[in-house]
Design a protein around this motif. Sequence first.
Motif, PDB file in Angstrom:
ATOM      1  N   GLY A 172      19.571  14.659  -4.936  1.00 22.52           N
ATOM      2  CA  GLY A 172      18.056  14.899  -5.939  1.00 22.52           C
ATOM      3  C   GLY A 172      17.332  13.384  -5.576  1.00 22.52           C
ATOM      4  N   PRO A 173      16.676  12.984  -6.666  1.00 22.46           N
ATOM      5  CA  PRO A 173      15.696  11.904  -6.616  1.00 22.46           C
ATOM      6  C   PRO A 173      16.553  10.622  -6.397  1.00 22.46           C
ATOM      7  CG  PRO A 173      15.402  13.245  -8.812  1.00 22.46           C
ATOM      8  CD  PRO A 173      16.520  13.540  -8.104  1.00 22.46           C
ATOM      9  N   SER A 174      15.653   9.682  -5.808  1.00 22.83           N
ATOM     10  CA  SER A 174      16.317   8.379  -5.400  1.00 22.83           C
ATOM     11  C   SER A 174      14.823   7.278  -5.298  1.00 22.83           C
ATOM     12  CB  SER A 174      16.934   8.338  -3.873  1.00 22.83           C
ATOM     13  OG  SER A 174      17.196   6.992  -3.662  1.00 22.83           O
ATOM     14  N   ALA A 175      15.064   6.136  -5.890  1.00 22.99           N
ATOM     15  CA  ALA A 175      14.157   5.261  -5.922  1.00 22.99           C
ATOM     16  C   ALA A 175      13.656   4.833  -4.246  1.00 22.99           C
ATOM     17  CB  ALA A 175      14.286   4.292  -6.879  1.00 22.99           C
ATOM     18  N   VAL A 176      14.889   4.799  -3.872  1.00 26.84           N
ATOM     19  CA  VAL A 176      14.712   4.264  -2.083  1.00 26.84           C
ATOM     20  C   VAL A 176      13.908   5.146  -1.625  1.00 26.84           C
ATOM     21  CG1 VAL A 176      16.200   3.753   0.026  1.00 26.84           C
ATOM     22  CG2 VAL A 176      16.907   3.224  -2.280  1.00 26.84           C
ATOM     23  N   THR A 177      14.377   6.527  -1.313  1.00 28.58           N
ATOM     24  CA  THR A 177      13.379   7.386  -0.520  1.00 28.58           C
ATOM     25  C   THR A 177      11.979   7.753  -1.005  1.00 28.58           C
ATOM     26  OG1 THR A 177      14.226   9.184  -1.624  1.00 28.58           O
ATOM     27  CG2 THR A 177      15.568   8.723   0.628  1.00 28.58           C
ATOM     28  N   ASN A 178      11.660   7.754  -2.477  1.00 25.49           N
ATOM     29  CA  ASN A 178      10.488   7.769  -3.053  1.00 25.49           C
ATOM     30  C   ASN A 178       9.585   6.798  -2.726  1.00 25.49           C
ATOM     31  OD1 ASN A 178       9.336   9.883  -5.283  1.00 25.49           O
ATOM     32  ND2 ASN A 178       8.634   8.055  -6.010  1.00 25.49           N
ATOM     33  N   ALA A 179      10.076   5.446  -2.653  1.00 23.88           N
ATOM     34  CA  ALA A 179       9.321   4.363  -2.345  1.00 23.88           C
ATOM     35  C   ALA A 179       8.954   4.237  -0.916  1.00 23.88           C
ATOM     36  CB  ALA A 179      10.074   2.981  -2.855  1.00 23.88           C
ATOM     37  N   LEU A 180       9.694   4.798  -0.071  1.00 20.44           N
ATOM     38  CA  LEU A 180       9.542   4.761   1.367  1.00 20.44           C
ATOM     39  C   LEU A 180       8.319   5.826   1.635  1.00 20.44           C
ATOM     40  CD1 LEU A 180      13.001   4.926   2.970  1.00 20.44           C
ATOM     41  CD2 LEU A 180      11.398   3.214   3.311  1.00 20.44           C
ATOM     42  N   VAL A 181       8.391   6.895   1.016  1.00 19.57           N
ATOM     43  CA  VAL A 181       7.150   7.928   1.076  1.00 19.57           C
ATOM     44  C   VAL A 181       5.981   7.394   0.439  1.00 19.57           C
ATOM     45  CG1 VAL A 181       6.267  10.046   0.248  1.00 19.57           C
ATOM     46  CG2 VAL A 181       8.957   9.878   0.929  1.00 19.57           C
ATOM     47  N   LEU A 182       5.956   6.443  -0.649  1.00 18.94           N
ATOM     48  CA  LEU A 182       4.700   6.246  -0.948  1.00 18.94           C
ATOM     49  C   LEU A 182       4.221   4.815  -0.350  1.00 18.94           C
ATOM     50  CD1 LEU A 182       5.237   6.326  -5.040  1.00 18.94           C
ATOM     51  CD2 LEU A 182       3.903   7.746  -3.450  1.00 18.94           C
ATOM     52  N   ALA A 183       5.155   4.231   0.134  1.00 19.50           N
ATOM     53  CA  ALA A 183       4.879   2.812   0.783  1.00 19.50           C
ATOM     54  C   ALA A 183       3.836   2.948   2.089  1.00 19.50           C
ATOM     55  CB  ALA A 183       5.762   1.936   1.126  1.00 19.50           C
ATOM     56  N   GLY A 184       4.096   3.888   2.821  1.00 17.03           N
ATOM     57  CA  GLY A 184       3.614   4.346   4.076  1.00 17.03           C
ATOM     58  C   GLY A 184       3.579   3.596   5.273  1.00 17.03           C
ATOM     59  N   LEU A 185       4.813   2.864   5.289  1.00 18.07           N
ATOM     60  CA  LEU A 185       5.353   2.294   6.381  1.00 18.07           C
ATOM     61  C   LEU A 185       6.276   2.837   7.493  1.00 18.07           C
ATOM     62  CD1 LEU A 185       5.852  -1.345   4.150  1.00 18.07           C
ATOM     63  CD2 LEU A 185       4.294  -0.829   6.174  1.00 18.07           C
ATOM     64  N   PRO A 186       6.681   2.612   8.495  1.00 24.92           N
ATOM     65  CA  PRO A 186       7.673   3.358   9.466  1.00 24.92           C
ATOM     66  C   PRO A 186       8.972   3.567   8.651  1.00 24.92           C
ATOM     67  CG  PRO A 186       6.325   1.481  10.715  1.00 24.92           C
ATOM     68  CD  PRO A 186       6.174   1.281   9.156  1.00 24.92           C
ATOM     69  N   THR A 187       9.309   4.964   8.955  1.00 33.29           N
ATOM     70  CA  THR A 187      10.525   5.378   8.293  1.00 33.29           C
ATOM     71  C   THR A 187      11.459   5.889   9.101  1.00 33.29           C
ATOM     72  OG1 THR A 187       9.386   7.524   7.972  1.00 33.29           O
ATOM     73  CG2 THR A 187       9.430   6.033   5.871  1.00 33.29           C
ATOM     74  N   ASP A 188      11.131   5.649  10.462  1.00 36.82           N
ATOM     75  CA  ASP A 188      11.911   6.239  11.447  1.00 36.82           C
ATOM     76  C   ASP A 188      13.419   5.509  11.406  1.00 36.82           C
ATOM     77  OD1 ASP A 188      10.378   3.896  12.316  1.00 36.82           O
ATOM     78  OD2 ASP A 188      11.222   4.411  14.391  1.00 36.82           O
ATOM     79  N   ARG A 189      13.289   4.034  10.993  1.00 38.49           N
ATOM     80  CA  ARG A 189      14.436   3.258  10.864  1.00 38.49           C
ATOM     81  C   ARG A 189      14.324   2.152   9.603  1.00 38.49           C
ATOM     82  NH1 ARG A 189      15.860  -0.562  15.682  1.00 38.49           N
ATOM     83  NH2 ARG A 189      16.323   1.418  16.651  1.00 38.49           N
ATOM     84  N   PHE A 190      15.211   2.358   8.509  1.00 38.75           N
ATOM     85  CA  PHE A 190      15.014   1.609   7.568  1.00 38.75           C
ATOM     86  C   PHE A 190      16.377   1.023   6.996  1.00 38.75           C
ATOM     87  CE2 PHE A 190      15.311   5.913   5.697  1.00 38.75           C
ATOM     88  CZ  PHE A 190      16.302   5.704   4.557  1.00 38.75           C
ATOM     89  N   MET A 191      16.283   0.166   6.161  1.00 41.88           N
ATOM     90  CA  MET A 191      17.717  -0.552   5.615  1.00 41.88           C
ATOM     91  C   MET A 191      17.205  -0.953   3.971  1.00 41.88           C
ATOM     92  SD  MET A 191      19.300  -4.381   6.755  1.00 41.88           S
ATOM     93  CE  MET A 191      20.824  -4.816   6.055  1.00 41.88           C
ATOM     94  N   TYR A 192      18.186  -0.523   3.260  1.00 40.50           N
ATOM     95  CA  TYR A 192      18.433  -0.698   2.029  1.00 40.50           C
ATOM     96  C   TYR A 192      19.062  -1.965   1.771  1.00 40.50           C
ATOM     97  CZ  TYR A 192      19.383  -0.447  -3.059  1.00 40.50           C
ATOM     98  OH  TYR A 192      19.522  -0.748  -4.452  1.00 40.50           O
ATOM     99  N   CYS A 193      18.532  -2.706   1.096  1.00 42.13           N
ATOM    100  CA  CYS A 193      19.189  -4.232   0.512  1.00 42.13           C
ATOM    101  C   CYS A 193      19.477  -4.513  -0.460  1.00 42.13           C
ATOM    102  CB  CYS A 193      17.982  -5.167   1.076  1.00 42.13           C
ATOM    103  SG  CYS A 193      17.422  -5.030   2.899  1.00 42.13           S
ATOM    104  N   GLY A 194      18.874  -3.805  -1.752  1.00 37.47           N
ATOM    105  CA  GLY A 194      19.400  -4.104  -2.940  1.00 37.47           C
ATOM    106  C   GLY A 194      18.539  -5.085  -3.618  1.00 37.47           C
ATOM    107  N   PHE A 195      19.285  -5.765  -4.736  1.00 35.64           N
ATOM    108  CA  PHE A 195      18.703  -6.908  -5.313  1.00 35.64           C
ATOM    109  C   PHE A 195      18.854  -8.127  -4.565  1.00 35.64           C
ATOM    110  CE2 PHE A 195      18.720  -3.868  -9.070  1.00 35.64           C
ATOM    111  CZ  PHE A 195      17.631  -4.059  -9.519  1.00 35.64           C
TER     112      PHE A 195
END
Length: 330
Positions: free
Chosen positions: A163-186
């Motif tokens: 279901g929902p995730s802030a990580v994927t939601n942010a990637l969708v809204l940011a409009g930056l490349p999503t073919d490769r991404f890294m979640y870094c946390g705080f």
Amino acid sequence: MAQSGKKRGARSQAKAEKRGEETSASRSIDARHGSVDGSRLPEASKPQQRLAHGLYIVATPIGNAADITLRALDILSRADVIACEDTRVTGKLLHLHGIAHEKLISYHEHNAAKAGPRIIEHLNSGEIVALVSDAGTPMINDPGYRLVEMSRAHDIPVHAAPGPSAVTNALVLAGLPTDRFMYCGFPPPKRGKRRTWLGEVAAVDATLVFLESPQRLKQSLADMTAVLGDRPACVLREMTKMFEEARHGTLGDLAAHYESAGSPKGEVTLVVGGPLSDGAPDAADIEVRLRDLLQTESVREASSRIAAETGMPRREAYNMALAIKAEDET
């Protein structure tokens, strides 16, 4: 002892039969939200007549309570135990969706060592446990992975209800490349450690996703500009809520904005584009960067950062930093 085991087995069987019979909560949504008969749902969407035994990782909304899935509601309504970060937060969500549940137990970073074994006891007795976070998908930036490890060690099945995730939601809204991404946390809260930490991910050829507190956002943006370069980025806050905002710009632009405007309100997620170019920086650029780092960091820390950011051999960066340090001291 044998009689006690039989009693526990009988109780577990009774609970399983009860779960199979409890279909009212899972086959319809309260009239306040619109009546949806489970028999009218597509075949794949119909709730199971009986939940399989095990631990269920259940995603919950990151803001808008309507974002919860039908499957999540079905699992939460029939689980024997719901393990959650904050029982008050989860209690409100259950109440909003008409789910009466008295078996909420606390499971979070600070009590995971004690609460985890107790949850395993529930699972070993045949009960179904649902794990939720305060918002979004469990296991992302929370101690849920420890519970999954323990479950696997005890041969307890683990199921995921996505279901929902802030990580994927942010990637969708940011409009930056999503073919490769890294979640870094705080990022680390202190500047020195934060800059060193950022240096370790500077060369990663991917879009980077960070979480940050509103109070530290402007400092983090300034450090990201210095360490990562003036990359394209997007600051997102209050996603899926009434005052959702996505502010786009370069890291430098965003740092200047929040330096002037002050700390924003609400939950913040930051998405940063990958490295600006594949070309190696020239010696002059490296020297300027080293001089800046040596204002606040030791020769070892500054040279390690430069090596991580540029790919320069660590020994070469260390010797350059030593020369600059000696020059400044004369």
